[in-house]
Design an enzyme around this catalytic site. Structure first.
Site, short mmCIF file in Angstrom:
data_model
loop_
_atom_site.label_atom_id
_atom_site.label_comp_id
_atom_site.label_asym_id
_atom_site.label_seq_id
_atom_site.Cartn_x
_atom_site.Cartn_y
_atom_site.Cartn_z
CE LYS A 72 -4.12 -2.11 2.27
NZ LYS A 72 -3.97 -3.19 2.36
CD GLU B 19 -4.90 5.17 4.59
OE1 GLU B 19 -6.05 5.68 4.19
OE2 GLU B 19 -4.72 4.75 2.79
CG HIS C 72 -12.36 -2.76 8.78
ND1 HIS C 72 -11.98 -1.25 8.51
CD2 HIS C 72 -11.69 -2.56 9.98
CE1 HIS C 72 -11.50 -0.42 9.40
NE2 HIS C 72 -11.21 -1.11 10.25
CD GLU D 189 -11.21 -2.09 -2.61
OE1 GLU D 189 -10.28 -2.09 -1.05
OE2 GLU D 189 -11.20 -2.97 -2.86
CD GLU E 15 -6.85 -2.41 -0.11
OE1 GLU E 15 -5.91 -2.98 -0.44
OE2 GLU E 15 -7.87 -2.26 0.07
CG ASN F 177 -8.88 -5.14 -3.93
OD1 ASN F 177 -8.06 -5.73 -4.05
ND2 ASN F 177 -9.16 -4.38 -3.08
NE ARG G 34 -8.50 -9.98 -4.99
CZ ARG G 34 -9.48 -9.59 -4.00
NH1 ARG G 34 -10.76 -9.58 -5.03
NH2 ARG G 34 -9.74 -9.26 -3.43
#
Length: 635
Positions: free
Chosen positions: A116, A200, A235, A275, A293, A295, A297
């Protein structure tokens, strides 16, 4: 074009990939562990290869076994699905080095977005907005605390290699920082073998917005609009929808353009998701939406994008992996209507959402309006070795309100037993006024708390529905999958005897009796989702499946079933403290059940005698099995 595809995954995503491959004329190979020997994806594939014991670390996560299975069967491509090895750059490279087609992005792209902190630096350089924070190499406690003070509390500590909600801690005050950092690092080390973190700024009204992107080997990159995944519990995504409610066209264009820039920055090929986290305190605004981030896939929630665009993303993956360009240009893509997906998990909300395992004696989803993605069927077993998601229920409608109503109707008729599910919890989430009004953020479920927990007992007026249920019948119909059957419920017309007494044990353990009077008008009828199991009645109310154990039919006298000791979940009996015929007192321990790595003492509900004992030390039991019966002491 790919001729034979090995799917390096299991469950619903494997079945979903098989469906598209079959339509395209591509042969499929499944892989399976010991636990999945009889799984649906194994039976649906053209071939199947056993790759090891039940634990994923000894089967689905062993890349060498998967590549060997592909070579053994003559497969020329591997699709990783999601989870397991789907974002493992080393595995992707090993597939390519073995002369096979990797259905996914380049290993370098996976690697670039894998950490990240590095990804955020890369995105900042590409002109993609990122959340204010710290991604520096100095990982000392002193430096991290100094940076947190500069950012301003609350701050979020995140593992650089994290995912799935692991390795994340919100810190509200400076004095809590060091303890939270230590906890975060410990979890990150255990989960990802990497305890480095980034910081963050905590967004006060966060919404989770993500953009589906797609690239090919010809330099083309398109977006397929956004999804909203703000409804989360710890989450973990619970309900996803597309498009994002409240997203105006100008903001959509800006955020989707940023996602395309992100994909181009890593020379992306295949399906991916960018995202973002949005500060929605003043609605969705482009200047308050930040990169989180990527992903690299296919996502669990990809069906909602497919529903609003009419695109089969798996087909696109297979075509692009075969060297073809993306089938559609950006200007040819548009949004049609609204789609919502609910993740149906085998878990028990009443027990803190603990996974619920065992055999699915009953598994029925109406599919009145829905697309159901699942890797199980009635008679399948839910294993403790893998993720407990058993289905995705997806609806598409002209408007968001109509999509919500259609999904509620699907969940209202979802019958699962004896495995517990979160269907009732999902139904209540959809009913929540804030969700209905799209007043969303990622903390909504936590704030609502008990209001989203299904009640212990069904709200049956004098148990009239339960009594009526006994006369209901089921019809069978053949489904589209050969050999698979689904149940359709018929209505019940109430006529016959004028009165009847009923006696049931409610799920909470309380005894209940009632009397029903059959209605005189012939056009009156009950239509309820229910099933008579012989031992009692299953009733579905607002998504929640209740089992009412029958006591006595036709009299008002109590029975020994009042003292039935039921297994609260599947498990192993590790101690039996009583014998049949033994006198016991209220609260006395009868036996101990080990389940979900915890011990559960089962006690006598009142003074009495053990008249039935069905458990023995070391025995495995299913949820709600009658382990013993205590006859109440006569006054």
């Amino acid at each position: 074009m790919i001729s034979k595809l090995l799917i390096a995954n299991r469950g619903e995503i494997a079945c979903r990939i098989i469906r598209t491959a079959r339509r395209m004329g591509i042969a499929t190979v499944a892989v399976y562990s010991d636990a999945d020997a009889k799984a649906l994806h194994v039976r649906q594939a053209d071939e199947a290869v056993h790759i090891g014991p039940s634990p994923a670390a000894e089967s689905y996560l062993v890349g060498e076994k998967i590549i060997a299975a592909a070579k053994q069967t003559g497969a020329d491509a591997i699709h990783p699905g999601y989870g397991f090895l789907s974002e493992n750059a080393g595995f992707a490279q090993a597939v390519i080095d073995a002369g096979l087609i990797w259905v996914g992005p380049k290993p370098a792209s996976i690697e670039a977005m894998g950490l990240k902190d590095a990804a955020k630096k890369l995105m900042r350089a590409a002109g993609v907005p990122v959340t204010p924070g710290y991604e520096g190499e100095d990982q000392s406690v002193e430096r991290l605390k100094q940076e947190a003070d500069a950012i301003g509390y609350p701050v979020l500590i995140k593992a650089v290699a994290g995912g799935g909600g692991k390795g994340m801690r919100k810190v509200d005050a400076p004095e809590d920082f060091e303890a939270a950092l230590e906890s975060c690092r410990r979890e990150a080390k255990a989960s990802f073998s990497n305890d480095e973190v980034l910081l963050e700024k905590w967004i006060t009204s966060p919404r989770h917005i993500e953009v589906q992107v797609f690239g090919d080997s010809h330099g083309n990159v398109v977006h397929l609009f956004e999804r909203d995944c703000s409804l989360q519990r710890r989450h973990q995504k619970v309900i996803e929808e597309a498009p994002a409610p409240g997203m105006d066209e100008a903001t959509r264009q800006e955020i989707c353009a940023a996602a395309v820039r992100a994909a181009k920055a890593v020379d992306y090929e295949g399906a991916g998701t960018i995202e973002f986290i949005a500060d929605a305190s003043e609605g969705l605004r482009a200047d308050r939406i930040f990169f989180m981030e990527m992903n690299t896939r296919l996502q669990v929630e990809h069906p909602v994008t497919e529903e609003i665009t009419g695109v089969d993303l798996v087909e696109w993956q297979l075509r692009v992996a075969s060297g073809e360009p993306i089938p559609l240009k950006q200007e040819e893509l548009s949004i049609n209507g609204h789609a919502i997906e609910a993740r149906l998990y085998a878990e028990d909300p009443a027990k803190g959402f603990l996974p619920s395992t065992g055999r699915l004696d009953e598994f029925y989803i109406p599919t009145l309006h829905a697309r159901v993605e699942t890797g199980v069927e009635e008679g399948s077993s839910v294993s403790p070795f893998y993720d407990p998601m058993i289905a995705k229920v997806v609806v598409h409608a002209p408007s968001r309100r109509r999509a919500i109503a259609a999904l509620q109707e699907e969940l209202d008729g979802t019958l699962v037993h004896p495995v517990k599910t979160n269907a009732g919890f999902l139904w209540l989430c959809l009913s929540d006024s804030a969700f209905q009004d799209a007043d969303l953020d990622t903390g909504l479920i936590e704030r609502r708390g008990e209001a989203l927990m299904p009640p212990a007992d069904p709200s049956l007026a004098n148990l009239d529905v339960a009594a009526a249920a006994e006369a209901l019948s089921w019809e069978w119909r053949e489904d589209t999958i050969p050999g698979h059957k689904a149940r359709e419920l018929t209505g019940l017309r109430l006529n016959g005897p004028a009165r009847r007494d009923v006696h049931f044990i409610l799920p909470s353990g309380e005894s209940a009796s009632g009397q029903i009077t059959r209605r005189a008008q012939e056009d009156d009828q009950f239509e309820v989702w229910t099933r008579d199991t012989g031992e009692g009645i299953l009733i579905v109310e607002q998504g929640q499946t209740y089992f009412l154990r029958r006591r006595v039919d036709g009299t008002g006298h109590a029975s020994a079933a009042d003292g039935a000791i039921l297994a609260p979940m599947p498990g192993k009996v590790i101690a039996v403290d009583v014998a049949e015929g033994q006198a016991v007192t209220a609260g006395q321990r009868l036996m101990v059940l080990e389940a979900m790595k915890m011990e559960h003492a089962l006690t006598a509900p009142f003074d009495g005698t053990v008249t039935e004992l069905n458990a023995s030390e070391g025995g495995q039991v299913q949820v709600e099995a009658v382990l013993a019966v205590v006859e109440p002491k006569e006054e």
